[in-house]
Design an enzyme around this catalytic site. Structure first.
Site, short mmCIF file in Angstrom:
data_model
loop_
_atom_site.label_atom_id
_atom_site.label_comp_id
_atom_site.label_asym_id
_atom_site.label_seq_id
_atom_site.Cartn_x
_atom_site.Cartn_y
_atom_site.Cartn_z
N PHE A 24 0.83 -1.21 0.00
CA PHE A 24 0.00 0.00 0.00
C PHE A 24 0.87 1.27 0.00
CE2 PHE A 24 -1.89 3.00 3.26
CZ PHE A 24 -2.68 3.70 2.36
N ASP A 45 9.70 -7.15 -3.62
CA ASP A 45 8.46 -7.56 -2.93
C ASP A 45 8.13 -8.98 -3.39
OD1 ASP A 45 5.67 -7.64 -1.85
OD2 ASP A 45 6.01 -5.50 -1.56
N TYR A 183 3.57 -7.51 17.38
CA TYR A 183 3.97 -6.57 16.31
C TYR A 183 4.68 -5.36 16.91
CZ TYR A 183 2.94 -2.98 12.65
OH TYR A 183 2.99 -1.96 11.72
N LYS A 187 8.57 -4.33 16.39
CA LYS A 187 8.93 -3.03 15.79
C LYS A 187 9.83 -2.25 16.75
CE LYS A 187 6.44 -2.31 11.83
NZ LYS A 187 7.09 -2.45 10.52
N TRP A 213 -2.22 5.73 8.17
CA TRP A 213 -2.32 6.30 6.83
C TRP A 213 -3.37 5.49 6.07
CZ3 TRP A 213 3.57 6.59 5.09
CH2 TRP A 213 4.27 7.37 6.02
N LYS A 249 -18.86 -3.74 11.56
CA LYS A 249 -18.67 -4.35 12.88
C LYS A 249 -17.78 -3.48 13.76
CE LYS A 249 -19.34 -9.02 11.29
NZ LYS A 249 -18.76 -10.32 11.02
N VAL A 251 -15.63 -3.33 16.91
CA VAL A 251 -14.97 -4.21 17.88
C VAL A 251 -15.04 -3.58 19.27
CG1 VAL A 251 -12.74 -5.22 18.52
CG2 VAL A 251 -13.45 -5.20 16.11
P1 NAD Z 1 1.44 -3.58 3.12
O1 NAD Z 1 1.13 -4.90 3.71
O2 NAD Z 1 0.53 -3.05 2.09
O3 NAD Z 1 2.92 -3.57 2.56
C1 NAD Z 1 3.95 -4.39 3.04
C2 NAD Z 1 4.61 -5.04 1.84
O4 NAD Z 1 5.70 -5.84 2.30
C3 NAD Z 1 3.66 -5.97 1.06
O5 NAD Z 1 3.61 -5.65 -0.29
C4 NAD Z 1 4.26 -7.35 1.27
O6 NAD Z 1 4.10 -8.22 0.17
C5 NAD Z 1 5.73 -7.00 1.51
N1 NAD Z 1 6.43 -8.06 2.25
C6 NAD Z 1 6.06 -8.59 3.44
N2 NAD Z 1 6.91 -9.58 3.76
C7 NAD Z 1 7.82 -9.65 2.76
C8 NAD Z 1 8.93 -10.50 2.53
N3 NAD Z 1 9.27 -11.47 3.39
N4 NAD Z 1 9.66 -10.31 1.41
C9 NAD Z 1 9.31 -9.35 0.52
N5 NAD Z 1 8.26 -8.53 0.68
C10 NAD Z 1 7.53 -8.68 1.80
O7 NAD Z 1 1.53 -2.54 4.34
P2 NAD Z 1 1.75 -0.97 4.32
O8 NAD Z 1 0.57 -0.36 4.95
O9 NAD Z 1 2.21 -0.52 3.00
O10 NAD Z 1 2.94 -0.84 5.38
C11 NAD Z 1 4.29 -0.69 5.02
C12 NAD Z 1 5.13 -0.53 6.28
O11 NAD Z 1 4.67 0.59 7.04
C13 NAD Z 1 5.09 -1.73 7.23
O12 NAD Z 1 6.37 -1.89 7.79
C14 NAD Z 1 4.10 -1.32 8.31
O13 NAD Z 1 4.38 -1.96 9.52
C15 NAD Z 1 4.35 0.18 8.37
N6 NAD Z 1 3.18 0.91 8.85
C16 NAD Z 1 2.13 1.20 8.03
C17 NAD Z 1 1.07 1.94 8.51
C18 NAD Z 1 -0.07 2.43 7.68
O14 NAD Z 1 -0.71 3.39 8.08
N7 NAD Z 1 -0.38 1.84 6.53
C19 NAD Z 1 1.06 2.34 9.84
C20 NAD Z 1 2.12 1.98 10.66
C21 NAD Z 1 3.18 1.28 10.15
C1 UGA Z 2 -2.76 -0.73 12.62
C2 UGA Z 2 -1.80 -1.84 12.27
O1 UGA Z 2 -1.23 -2.40 13.41
C3 UGA Z 2 -0.69 -1.40 11.42
O2 UGA Z 2 -1.03 -1.56 10.08
C4 UGA Z 2 -0.16 -0.05 11.58
O3 UGA Z 2 1.07 -0.18 12.21
C5 UGA Z 2 -1.02 0.93 12.34
O4 UGA Z 2 -2.18 0.48 12.90
C6 UGA Z 2 -1.44 2.11 11.51
O5 UGA Z 2 -2.16 1.92 10.52
O6 UGA Z 2 -1.03 3.18 11.91
P1 UGA Z 2 -4.88 -0.58 14.08
O7 UGA Z 2 -5.08 0.89 13.94
O8 UGA Z 2 -5.31 -1.18 15.36
O9 UGA Z 2 -3.40 -1.02 13.84
O10 UGA Z 2 -5.55 -1.37 12.88
P2 UGA Z 2 -6.96 -1.38 12.20
O11 UGA Z 2 -7.19 -2.77 11.72
O12 UGA Z 2 -7.03 -0.32 11.19
O13 UGA Z 2 -7.99 -1.14 13.41
C7 UGA Z 2 -8.32 0.12 13.94
C8 UGA Z 2 -9.40 -0.07 14.99
O14 UGA Z 2 -10.61 -0.49 14.35
C9 UGA Z 2 -9.13 -1.12 16.05
O15 UGA Z 2 -9.63 -0.64 17.28
C10 UGA Z 2 -9.96 -2.33 15.63
O16 UGA Z 2 -10.35 -3.13 16.70
C11 UGA Z 2 -11.15 -1.63 14.99
N1 UGA Z 2 -11.90 -2.40 13.96
C12 UGA Z 2 -11.26 -2.99 12.92
C13 UGA Z 2 -13.30 -2.46 14.03
O17 UGA Z 2 -13.91 -1.95 14.99
N2 UGA Z 2 -13.99 -3.12 13.06
C14 UGA Z 2 -13.38 -3.71 12.01
O18 UGA Z 2 -14.10 -4.29 11.14
C15 UGA Z 2 -11.97 -3.65 11.93
#
Ligand code: NAD
Ligand code: UGA
Length: 387
Positions: A24, A45, A183, A187, A213, A249, A251
């Site tokens: 993403f 990836d 997790y 981290k 994000w 839903k 939670v």
């Molecule tokens: P995502 O799951 O969309 O992207 C992670 C990517 O890593 C995937 O494309 C997956 O295929 C790849 N990957 C996982 N294991 C792998 C492996 N062994 N070898 C090669 N590729 C591998 O998630 P994202 O939301 O894009 O998150 C990216 C990073 O940012 C992660 O480290 C996540 O913990 C961190 N993060 C994201 C958010 C957010 O708001 N989306 C919030 C907090 C932290």
């Molecule tokens: C996420 C993930 O841990 C990571 O991808 C990332 O590090 C971080 O937060 C981020 O995006 O900044 P969280 O925010 O808990 O954690 O993940 P979500 O699945 O987006 O859940 C947010 C909240 O919605 C939680 O309280 C969860 O219990 C709730 N939830 C989720 C619902 O109430 N209903 C649903 O159907 C799904």
């Protein structure tokens, strides 16, 4: 066209190795790098589905992008990873298992993916003297101090007890049987390793802590572009339910709070980090939007309102339903109560301040989802009717 950084220095084109760059965040970051800069992206990836559009031959950026299908976990001798890091100027590590449904159900995979698998990347950055931008998470803060106080306690309103600051706030996780924290703990471990290595080996690093994000291409819609039994993050869960006309839903009543930030604004922050190493090196940055702080119940209500508006249906058609975390995620789930980022450091160092409000962000996300999935959902409904 020449581009300059915040200190007025000409930005030189970099070769950037993006591990996990097909996900993403990676897909949006690669778009930015290829469309708006002269940098080269070496993407590693296990999947390229979300970046297919960037890999088409004969595009004007074609010579500046490579995709390597590598599972960094299985590349045990690092035959593939090491030369790609050696050939880059900068390494960005995004690869991770990062959907909460996995943390308590696949704890070992979660721990390894978020810490053990990232260690060789750090070591190769030291060996080849490469700068590293590592993606951590706001989850490293865990629960707030305020969460341990009664709900109506006067101290609940003291921002020092809930505003999350990179260098002041403690990291508070639940007990070991609450495997949700695998997790966050992994981290935190890799953050500490990077921090320690920088002191010992002058590793140039920046740690990014994203705060929820959201945007197009986040996760998957169950049963369409992802497994029916898997649980994505909240935006995709709610979007899938809205598209199918099913209740959203909540939670444990949806009382937890999150601050949501639009992916494209967040990517601006990442580009500033990439192009301003003198300001970003050695630092940890919160990247989020504290103005978009809502409970998950409020998020659901707003998504219903926006979806009803976009699809010209009455909002009363859509509902929410309370579910227990034990039923939804299984035993060992726990939650961060409140996640509001303090933005002082990134604002001061890089001048970054997001502006997009949650309603606008949700409209962009839902418009995109309707376009992307409407025919698949229609086919699904048609086949159910036939059945
Ligand atoms: P995502 O799951 O969309 O992207 C992670 C990517 O890593 C995937 O494309 C997956 O295929 C790849 N990957 C996982 N294991 C792998 C492996 N062994 N070898 C090669 N590729 C591998 O998630 P994202 O939301 O894009 O998150 C990216 C990073 O940012 C992660 O480290 C996540 O913990 C961190 N993060 C994201 C958010 C957010 O708001 N989306 C919030 C907090 C932290
Ligand atoms: C996420 C993930 O841990 C990571 O991808 C990332 O590090 C971080 O937060 C981020 O995006 O900044 P969280 O925010 O808990 O954690 O993940 P979500 O699945 O987006 O859940 C947010 C909240 O919605 C939680 O309280 C969860 O219990 C709730 N939830 C989720 C619902 O109430 N209903 C649903 O159907 C799904």
């Amino acid at each position: 066209m020449e581009r300059f950084n915040l200190d007025g220095e000409k930005i030189k084109p970099l070769t950037i190795c993006l591990i996990g760059g097909g996900g993403f965040i990676g897909s949006h970051l690669c778009e930015k790098l290829l469309y708006k800069t002269q940098h080269t992206a070496i993407i590693i990836d296990i999947s390229s589905t979300k970046i297919k559009h960037l890999l088409r031959p004969y595009s004007c950026w074609f010579g500046r992008v490579q995709f390597h299908e590598i599972n960094v976990k299985r590349d045990t001798l690092h035959r593939h990873l090491e030369p790609l890091i050696a050939a880059s100027d900068l390494v960005i590590n995004l690869a991770a298992i990062c959907t909460p449904a996995n943390y308590n159900t696949r704890p070992l995979d979660t721990i390894k993916s978020n810490s053990v698998d990232a260690i060789p990347v750090v070591e190769f950055c030291i060996k080849y003297k490469k700068r590293l931008i590592h993606f951590s998470s706001c989850e490293v803060y865990g629960k707030t101090i305020g969460s341990f106080l009664p709900k109506d306690h006067a101290l609940q309103n003291v921002s020092e007890l809930y505003l999350l600051k990179e260098y002041d706030s403690p990291c508070i996780f639940g007990s070991i049987d609450k495997q949700r924290w695998t997790y966050a703990c992994a981290k935190q471990m890799i953050e500490r390793l990077i921090y320690a290595q920088s002191a010992l080996h002058s590793l140039e690093f920046t740690i990014v802590r994203p705060f929820n994000w959201i945007g197009p291409r986040m996760d998957f819609i169950r049963g369409i572009d992802g497994p029916r039994e898997a649980v994505p993050r909240v935006l995709a869960c709610f979007t899938g339910n809205l598209l199918r006309g099913k209740p959203l839903k909540l939670v444990d009543g949806g009382q937890s709070q999150r601050s949501f930030c639009y992916i494209k604004e967040a990517i601006e922050a990442v580009l500033l980090i990439i192009e301003n190493p003198a300001r970003a090196n050695g630092k940890i940055f919160n990247v989020g939007n504290p103005e978009n702080d809502v409970t998950i119940k409020q998020l659901a209500e707003l998504m219903i309102e926006v979806y009803a508006d976009v699809t010209k249906q009455p909002a009363s058609k859509f509902t929410t339903i309370d579910v227990s975390s034990n039923n939804f995620y299984g035993p060992g789930y726990d939650d961060s109560d409140k996640r509001i980022p303090d933005m002082t450091i990134i604002n001061r160092e890089l001048g970054w301040k997001p502006a997009m409000r949650l309603r606008t962000i949700l409209k962009l996300c839902l418009d995109h989802a309707i376009n992307e999935y409407k025919s698949a959902i229609k086919n699904e409904c048609d086949s159910l009717l036939e059945f």
